[in-house]
Design a protein around this motif. Structure first.
Motif, PDB file in Angstrom:
ATOM      1  N   ASP A  43       0.873  -1.178   0.000  1.00  0.00           N
ATOM      2  CA  ASP A  43       0.000   0.000   0.000  1.00  0.00           C
ATOM      3  C   ASP A  43       0.902   1.218   0.000  1.00  0.00           C
ATOM      4  OD1 ASP A  43      -2.249  -1.568   0.119  1.00  0.00           O
ATOM      5  OD2 ASP A  43      -2.717  -1.122   2.200  1.00  0.00           O
ATOM      6  N   ILE A  44       0.679   2.099  -0.954  1.00  0.00           N
ATOM      7  CA  ILE A  44       1.467   3.322  -1.046  1.00  0.00           C
ATOM      8  C   ILE A  44       0.519   4.496  -0.893  1.00  0.00           C
ATOM      9  CG2 ILE A  44       3.030   4.701  -2.468  1.00  0.00           C
ATOM     10  CD1 ILE A  44       3.847   2.070  -3.864  1.00  0.00           C
ATOM     11  N   GLN A  45       0.750   5.313   0.123  1.00  0.00           N
ATOM     12  CA  GLN A  45      -0.081   6.483   0.387  1.00  0.00           C
ATOM     13  C   GLN A  45       0.621   7.714  -0.168  1.00  0.00           C
ATOM     14  OE1 GLN A  45      -1.840   6.936   4.337  1.00  0.00           O
ATOM     15  NE2 GLN A  45      -1.087   9.043   4.328  1.00  0.00           N
ATOM     16  N   ALA A  46      -0.103   8.493  -0.963  1.00  0.00           N
ATOM     17  CA  ALA A  46       0.488   9.673  -1.590  1.00  0.00           C
ATOM     18  C   ALA A  46      -0.565  10.758  -1.772  1.00  0.00           C
ATOM     19  CB  ALA A  46       1.088   9.308  -2.946  1.00  0.00           C
ATOM     20  N   ARG A 138       9.816  11.913  -2.817  1.00  0.00           N
ATOM     21  CA  ARG A 138       9.382  13.326  -2.729  1.00  0.00           C
ATOM     22  C   ARG A 138       8.644  13.750  -3.990  1.00  0.00           C
ATOM     23  NH1 ARG A 138      14.212  13.447   0.087  1.00  0.00           N
ATOM     24  NH2 ARG A 138      15.471  14.002  -1.712  1.00  0.00           N
ATOM     25  N   GLU A 139       9.173  13.395  -5.142  1.00  0.00           N
ATOM     26  CA  GLU A 139       8.537  13.768  -6.411  1.00  0.00           C
ATOM     27  C   GLU A 139       7.145  13.160  -6.532  1.00  0.00           C
ATOM     28  OE1 GLU A 139      11.144  12.659  -9.605  1.00  0.00           O
ATOM     29  OE2 GLU A 139      12.700  14.071  -8.960  1.00  0.00           O
ATOM     30  N   HIS A 140       6.987  11.942  -6.058  1.00  0.00           N
ATOM     31  CA  HIS A 140       5.691  11.258  -6.134  1.00  0.00           C
ATOM     32  C   HIS A 140       4.805  11.587  -4.933  1.00  0.00           C
ATOM     33  CE1 HIS A 140       8.073   8.243  -8.732  1.00  0.00           C
ATOM     34  NE2 HIS A 140       7.488   9.139  -9.506  1.00  0.00           N
ATOM     35  N   ARG A 141       5.306  12.418  -4.044  1.00  0.00           N
ATOM     36  CA  ARG A 141       4.567  12.891  -2.864  1.00  0.00           C
ATOM     37  C   ARG A 141       4.047  11.712  -2.028  1.00  0.00           C
ATOM     38  NH1 ARG A 141       0.678  17.423  -5.162  1.00  0.00           N
ATOM     39  NH2 ARG A 141       0.287  17.700  -2.954  1.00  0.00           N
ATOM     40  N   ILE A 142       4.932  10.734  -1.861  1.00  0.00           N
ATOM     41  CA  ILE A 142       4.584   9.539  -1.089  1.00  0.00           C
ATOM     42  C   ILE A 142       4.776   9.802   0.395  1.00  0.00           C
ATOM     43  CG2 ILE A 142       5.261   7.138  -0.613  1.00  0.00           C
ATOM     44  CD1 ILE A 142       5.810   6.896  -3.653  1.00  0.00           C
ATOM     45  N   ASP A 143       3.699   9.589   1.164  1.00  0.00           N
ATOM     46  CA  ASP A 143       3.715   9.810   2.615  1.00  0.00           C
ATOM     47  C   ASP A 143       4.081   8.548   3.381  1.00  0.00           C
ATOM     48  OD1 ASP A 143       2.715  12.412   2.232  1.00  0.00           O
ATOM     49  OD2 ASP A 143       0.648  11.692   2.282  1.00  0.00           O
ATOM     50  N   PHE A 163       7.029   8.716   5.632  1.00  0.00           N
ATOM     51  CA  PHE A 163       8.142   9.505   5.114  1.00  0.00           C
ATOM     52  C   PHE A 163       7.865  10.981   5.293  1.00  0.00           C
ATOM     53  CE2 PHE A 163       7.990   5.530   2.751  1.00  0.00           C
ATOM     54  CZ  PHE A 163       9.259   5.048   3.002  1.00  0.00           C
ATOM     55  N   ASP A 164       8.906  11.699   5.585  1.00  0.00           N
ATOM     56  CA  ASP A 164       8.820  13.147   5.724  1.00  0.00           C
ATOM     57  C   ASP A 164       8.757  13.732   4.317  1.00  0.00           C
ATOM     58  OD1 ASP A 164       8.966  15.806   6.410  1.00  0.00           O
ATOM     59  OD2 ASP A 164      10.975  15.686   7.265  1.00  0.00           O
ATOM     60  N   PRO A 165       7.738  14.512   4.006  1.00  0.00           N
ATOM     61  CA  PRO A 165       7.598  15.041   2.634  1.00  0.00           C
ATOM     62  C   PRO A 165       8.674  16.044   2.255  1.00  0.00           C
ATOM     63  CG  PRO A 165       5.916  15.953   4.067  1.00  0.00           C
ATOM     64  CD  PRO A 165       6.653  14.935   4.877  1.00  0.00           C
TER      65      PRO A 165
END
Length: 166
Positions: A43-46, A138-143, A163-165
């Motif tokens: 699961d990838i949250q973005a 960071r580019e994909h804004r993954i949280d 992850f820290d944005p």
């Protein structure tokens, strides 16, 4: 909406690997050598981009499949176990546990930088590898990324990292 997030679940049929292992329970107790057909889900949250999508998640799907291929058909040993000593002698690798020296053909063993050959550690390994490119996160804004590894139907373990944005 500003700050709107989505969770992308990746659970494709080809996100799997077959491997041998044993779990270490303590300094004196371990499982016997055996193997599983492992299955991996992520699961990838973005953050949403405003165009109806988060990012091209095919990149992460392909990465998980590639990682599964890297682990497929190996006997996996943890290189960071405090209870396991690993030595190489020619074409053999010896894993010493509780005074017992277990021989393997070196060509059959994959040493992973994990503390134990468990579902929990495999999940953490996948996250670590998926998050290697911090700039892409960071580019994909993954949280956050959560990975769940299954050793069979109804038996899995997962790990989640935020992850820290910035």
């Amino acid at each position: 909406m500003e700050g709107d997030t989505a969770i992308i679940r990746l659970a494709k049929e080809n996100m799997k690997f077959s491997a041998g292992h044993f779990t270490i329970f303590s300094a004196s107790e371990r499982e016997r050598l055996h193997g599983h057909n492992f299955r991996v889900e992520a699961d990838i949250q973005a953050c949403m981009l405003g165009n109806g999508m988060c990012f091209d998640y095919g990149l992460y799907k392909d990465r998980i499949v590639a990682l599964c291929r890297e682990l497929n058909e190996w006997f996996i040993l943890p290189s960071r176990s405090p209870h396991l000593r690993i030595e190489e002698e020619g074409e053999y690798l010896y894993a010493t546990f509780a005074g017992q020296r277990i021989p393997f053909l070196r060509a059959d063993v994959l040493l992973l930088p994990i503390a134990n050959a468990t579902l929990e550690e495999f999940a953490a390994y996948f996250i670590e590898r998926l998050a290697e490119d911090r700039q892409a996160l960071r580019e994909h804004r993954i949280d956050a990324i959560e990975v769940r590894v299954f050793s069979g139907p109804g038996q899995s373990a997962g790990r989640r990292v935020r992850f820290d944005p910035a």
